[in-house]
Design a protein around this motif. Structure first.
Motif: not given
Ligand code: SF4
Ligand code: SF4
Lengths: 337, 457
Positions: A83-87, A108-111, A129-135, A305-315
Motif C-alpha cells: 500500500i505504501i509503495l503504491a501511494l 531487496v528491501g526485506k528478504i 528508489a529502484f523505480l526512480t532510478a530505472s524509469f 523538487p522532492e526529497g522525502m524518499m532519499f531522506a528516509v533511506l539515508l536516515m
C-alpha cells in the motif's frame, strides 16, 4: 483433576496486541489516503494499489517457499509495504512497473536482510528508489486529478501541448520561481488544493486532510508515537522558514512545504516504520530531525523538487548508529564495578 | 517533604493490566481446608536453606521448630499442626524445582481456625527493645511475605549503616487477581499497624509511609483510621499511589512514595530505607506480641477457572491441589496453575507443590485467557516497535538484552545492564510480536551466574 496444564515463563497474560494488529492498524490509517486517491485518480489508482499489494504478497510467499521458511503473510507487513509503495507512485505509472517495484521492495528491501524486523531500509522506499532510478521519466509524470480542469498557470509553452499531465505543486513552484517569482501569488490557492488533494502528485500524498485523518488514527491507536512526525515536520518547517526568511522571493512559504509533496505522508507513514526507525525516544527525535532536514535541503538546494524518499533511506542507514548512541541507562544509574 | 509527596505518587513507565480483583476482593478471609499431610519446604527464603531438626517418626506439636540453621540470613520453619513426621524427602518447589521437605501427618485433620489478635490496651512499641523484637521475629521464622522472601529480622535489624530513616510499608498489591494483602489491611488493620510500629521501633526509622494503590480506597481509609485511633503516631502516614503495575516493586515503590532512587544493583538499605509488606507487618505483631511463629498465611485462590475463589487462611505446606479442590475445583478447562499472580507468578506443573511462606496466591487461568495471549497468537520477529522500552520501569532496552541472550552474547546483554532487570514482565506483556522477553532475560541471568561460578574473578 487437571490434565493438560502448561508451564511457561511469566507473565502469563498479555496485551491483546499482535504484529498483525499493528500492521492492520497501519493499513486502516492509510484508508483515507487510498480513498482520496481513488476519488481523484479513479480506476487506475485502485489498480495500482491492488497490483502493488498483490505483488508484494506474492513475492513474499514465493521467497518464503524458496527459503523454506514458514508462510509469513499472516503478519500483513507485505500488504502494508504494498500500500505504501503504491501511494508513493505517480498515478499513471504502468502497472508492470509497479509490479517490478513491488518485487524489488520485498526481495531487496526485506528478504535479503532476513525478513520482517531485520531489514535496514524501508522496503517500500527501496522499491520506489529502484523505480526512480530505472524509469525516471515515468516516475515524474503526473496527471491532474480527474475531478478538475487544469487551472494551474502554464509554466512554459511546452507544457501547453500536453493537457493531461501537470507538474506537482512543488516542482511547479520551483520552476515558477526560477522563471519569474510568481510563486507567492499562487501558493495561497495551491495551499487549499494541497489540503483537499486536488493537485498533481503521487497517489497518497496529495490530500493533507486524508493523511492527517489516518495519522490521527495511528496516534490514537498508539501504533505510532508523535515523536518522529513532530520531529520531521518541525525540522522541515524550521528549515523552510529559514530559507523563506533569507530570501522570500526565491522560496515558497514554509506551510506550503508542509502540505505539499510527500512530506506529510512521509512523516506519518514512512518515517514512522518501526522496523527501520530507532528504538528510543531520543533516537526517534534525532531520526525525525534528520529526515526533515535532509528533505528540506534537497528541496531547497537540490535540483530535484522532492526529497522525502532519499531522506528516509539515508536516515535508515544511520539508524543503527543512532541506536548505539542512544543507549539506555538504568533508572538507578550505571551499576558500580 | 510532606506536601510534595502528593505529586510523586508514581514511578515512570509500567503497564496497566486488567485488575481482575473483583473475583475475590469482597471475600473475607476464611479458614482453608483441613489437610492430612503437609509438606514444609526447607528453603522458603533467600539465604541458606534450613536443616531438619526432626527425624522420621518424631511427634511434633503445633508451632514446634522443625528446621533451622545457623546462618545469618536464614529463617527457621515450624510445624503448623500437631502430628507425626512422615518423611524427609524431595518435594516440588515453585522456584527451585525440587527441594528437601518435612512431611507431617496431621494428628487429626481439621480446618485451621482464624487467629485471634488482641492488642494490649496500653500497647507501646517503645517498651520493646529493638533486639528483642528482632529476636522474636527471627525465632518466628518471618520472611518477606510479598514475594522475594528475605528474612525479616535481617531487614529490620537496628545496627545498620547507613541508619535507616524511612520504613516503607508495601500495601500496593499491584499484581492482578491477588487480594490477600487487601483483605489483611481491611480485617487485621490493628495488627498490621502494631507490626508496623514494632518494625519502626526495631529499625529506628523516623518516618513511616504506607503505600497503597488508589484502587483500594477502603484499605486506605481503614489504615488511616487505625493510625488516627492509635493516636500520637504522626510519623506514620498513608500514601495513596497511582494504580499501576509494578507499583509494588520495591524499587518502584520507593521511587513513588518518597522520590528516592535505589542505585542499580543496590538494595534499599543503601539509601536508608526498609520496605516490608503488610502481611509481614501483621506477622511481626503476631510474633512479638503473641509469640506466634509463621505457620499459616492468607492465600488468594483465584482465576476464572476456579469455582469458589476467595481468600483463605491456610497452613504453610498445604498442597496446591488440596486448595484447588477445596475451592470447588476448576470450572472450565484450565490451562495454567500459577503460584502468585499472572505477571510474576510461577507456573507449576506439579500440583502437589506446597504453599510456602511467600506464596500469597494460586491463580488458575483458563485456556481462553491465555489462549488469547499466548497460544493462538504466533510469535513474529521483533518489529522494533519500541513498546518494551516504553514500559520498562527500570529504563532498560529489553529487546536488545533478549536478542543478545538469544544469540548467546552474554557480554552484550551485560553491557545493556541485564542485571538491572527486576523481571516484572511489563516488556513481555506489551510485546506485539509476542516475544518472551522476560523469559530470555531470566535465562540470560542464569547463564551469567553459571559462567561466574565456573570462572571466579
Ligand atoms: S526488562 Fe526487566 S524490568 Fe524491564 S520491563 Fe522487562 S522484565 Fe521488567
Ligand atoms: S515490544 Fe516486542 S516487537 Fe516491540 S521492540 Fe520490544 S521486542 Fe520488539
Amino acid at each position: 483433576m487437571l490434565k493438560d496444564i502448561t508451564v511457561s515463563f511469566a507473565p502469563h497474560i498479555s496485551q491483546p496486541l499482535s504484529t498483525r494488529r499493528v500492521m492492520l492498524d497501519v493499513a486502516i490509517g492509510l484508508l483515507p489516503a487510498m480513498a482520496v486517491a481513488g476519488y481523484y485518480f479513479r480506476i487506475h489508482a485502485l489498480l495500482l494499489i491492488g497490483t502493488c499489494v498483490a505483488w508484494c504478497a506474492a513475492t513474499e510467499w514465493v521467497c518464503n517457499r524458496i527459503r523454506r521458511k514458514p508462510n509469513s503473510l499472516g503478519d500483513f507487513s507485505a500488504v502494508v509495504t504494498g500500500i505504501i509503495l503504491a501511494l508513493s507512485l505517480p498515478p499513471v505509472l504502468p502497472l508492470w512497473a509497479a509490479a517490478i517495484g513491488s518485487a524489488v521492495s520485498i526481495v531487496v528491501g526485506k528478504i535479503v536482510f532476513g525478513g520482517l524486523g531485520a531489514n535496514v531500509f524501508n522496503p517500500a522506499m527501496v522499491g520506489r528508489a529502484f523505480l526512480t532510478a530505472s524509469f525516471g521519466v515515468m516516475m515524474t509524470t503526473w496527471t491532474v486529478p480527474a475531478s478538475i480542469d487544469i487551472e494551474m498557470p502554464t509554466l512554459s509553452a511546452a507544457d501547453v501541448v500536453d493537457t493531461r499531465t501537470q507538474a506537482t505543486p512543488l516542482a511547479w513552484s520551483k520552476t515558477a520561481i526560477k522563471e519569474g517569482g510568481e510563486a507567492k501569488t499562487y501558493s495561497g490557492r495551491l495551499f487549499f488544493s494541497t489540503m483537499t488533494g486536488e493537485v498533481a502528485g503521487c497517489l497518497g500524498e496529495t490530500s493533507a486532510i486524508a493523511i492527517l485523518l489516518g495519522g490521527a488514527y495511528l496516534l490514537w491507536r498508539k501504533t505510532i508515537g508523535f515523536h518522529i512526525p513532530a520531529a520531521v515536520l518541525g525540522s522541515a518547517f524550521v528549515a523552510a522558514a529559514i530559507a523563506y526568511l533569507v530570501n522570500a522571493d526565491a522560496y515558497v512559504q514554509p506551510f506550503f512545504h508542509l502540505t505539499s509533496g510527500a512530506l506529510l505522508f512521509g512523516a506519518l507513514f514512512i518515517a514512522t516504520d518501526p522496523v527501520t526507525a530507532p528504538l528510543t525516544r531520543r533516537g526517534m527525535w534525532l531520526f525525525g530531525i534528520g529526515v526533515g532536514t535532509i528533505t528540506m535541503v534537497i528541496r531547497i538546494l537540490g535540483e530535484y523538487p522532492e526529497g522525502m524518499m532519499f531522506a528516509v533511506l539515508l536516515m535508515n542507514a544511520v539508524t543503527p548508529l543512532i541506536d548505539r548512541l542512544c543507549k539506555r541507562i538504568p533508572t538507578g544509574g550505571k551499576p558500580h564495578a | 517533604m510532606t506536601d510534595d509527596l502528593k505529586d510523586k505518587r508514581t514511578f515512570s513507565r509500567g503497564v496497566h493490566p486488567p485488575e481482575s480483583k473483583h473475583l475475590t476482593e469482597d471475600r473475607p478471609i476464611e479458614p482453608g481446608p483441613g489437610v492430612g499431610e503437609l509438606s514444609i519446604l526447607l528453603s522458603q527464603h533467600i539465604g541458606a536453606p534450613c536443616q531438619a531438626a526432626v527425624k522420621k517418626g518424631d511427634l511434633v506439636e503445633a508451632g514446634q521448630r522443625i528446621g533451622e540453621c545457623q546462618a545469618f540470613v536464614c529463617a527457621p520453619v515450624h510445624a503448623p499442626v500437631p502430628g507425626k513426621v512422615k518423611e524427609l524427602a524431595l518435594k516440588p518447589h515453585p522456584v527451585l524445582g525440587r527441594c528437601q521437605a518435612i512431611t507431617i501427618e496431621a494428628r487429626e485433620p481439621a480446618p485451621p481456625s482464624l487467629p485471634s489478635f488482641d492488642l494490649p490496651t496500653d500497647f507501646d512499641p517503645a517498651r520493646y527493645k529493638p533486639d528483642e523484637i528482632c529476636e522474636a521475629v527471627r525465632d518466628a521464622g518471618l520472611v518477606g511475605m510479598g514475594g522475594a522472601g528475605f528474612p525479616t529480622s535481617v531487614k529490620i535489624q537496628p545496627d545498620a549503616k547507613p541508619p535507616k530513616h524511612t520504613l516503607l510499608v508495601n500495601g500496593c498489591e499491584c499484581e492482578p487477581y491477588i487480594t490477600c494483602d487487601y483483605r489483611i489491611m481491611l480485617e487485621w488493620t490493628d495488627q498490621v499497624l502494631a507490626g508496623i510500629r514494632l518494625a519502626q521501633r526495631a529499625c529506628g526509622a523516623s518516618k513511616v509511609f504506607i503505600g497503597i494503590e488508589d484502587n483500594k480506597p477502603k484499605a486506605i481509609e481503614a489504615m488511616s483510621a487505625a493510625i488516627a485511633r492509635a493516636g500520637s503516631t504522626s510519623d506514620v502516614r498513608v500514601v495513596p499511589l497511582q494504580t499501576k503495575y509494578p507499583q509494588g516493586g520495591e524499587r518502584q515503590l520507593i521511587n513513588a512514595a518518597i522520590g528516592q532512587t535505589v542505585p542499580t544493583g543496590g538494595i534499599p538499605p543503601m539509601i536508608g530505607v526498609v520496605v516490608i509488606n503488610v502481611a509481614t507487618a501483621a506477622a511481626i505483631a503476631g510474633a512479638v506480641l503473641h509469640n506466634r511463629p509463621l505457620t499459616h498465611r492468607v492465600v488468594t485462590v483465584t482465576g476464572e477457572a476456579i469455582a469458589r475463589p476467595g481468600n483463605y487462611y491456610v497452613p504453610i505446606g498445604t498442597p496446591v491441589e488440596a486448595l484447588i479442590e477445596f475451592c470447588g475445583g476448576v470450572t472450565e478447562k484450565s490451562a495454567k496453575v500459577v503460584m502468585g499472580g499472572p505477571m510474576m507468578g510461577l507456573a507449576i506443573a506439579d500440583l502437589s507443590t506446597p504453599i510456602t511462606k511467600t506464596g500469597g496466591a494460586v491463580t488458575v487461568l483458563t485456556r481462553h485467557q491465555i489462549g488469547q495471549a499466548k497460544f493462538e497468537r504466533r510469535q513474529t520477529a521483533c518489529i522494533r516497535c519500541g513498546r518494551c522500552l516504553e514500559v520498562c520501569p527500570e529504563n532498560l532496552n529489553p529487546t536488545r538484552i533478549a536478542h543478545a541472550v538469544k544469540s548467546n552474547l552474554l557480554d552484550v546483554a551485560e553491557s545493556h545492564f541485564i542485571g538491572a532487570c527486576i523481571e516484572c514482565g511489563c516488556c513481555s506483556y506489551v510485546c506485539p510480536a509476542n516475544i518472551e522477553l522476560t523469559g530470555y532475560i531470566k535465562t540470560g541471568k542464569i547463564f551469567l551466574a553459571r559462567q561466574r561460578k565456573k570462572m571466579p574473578a
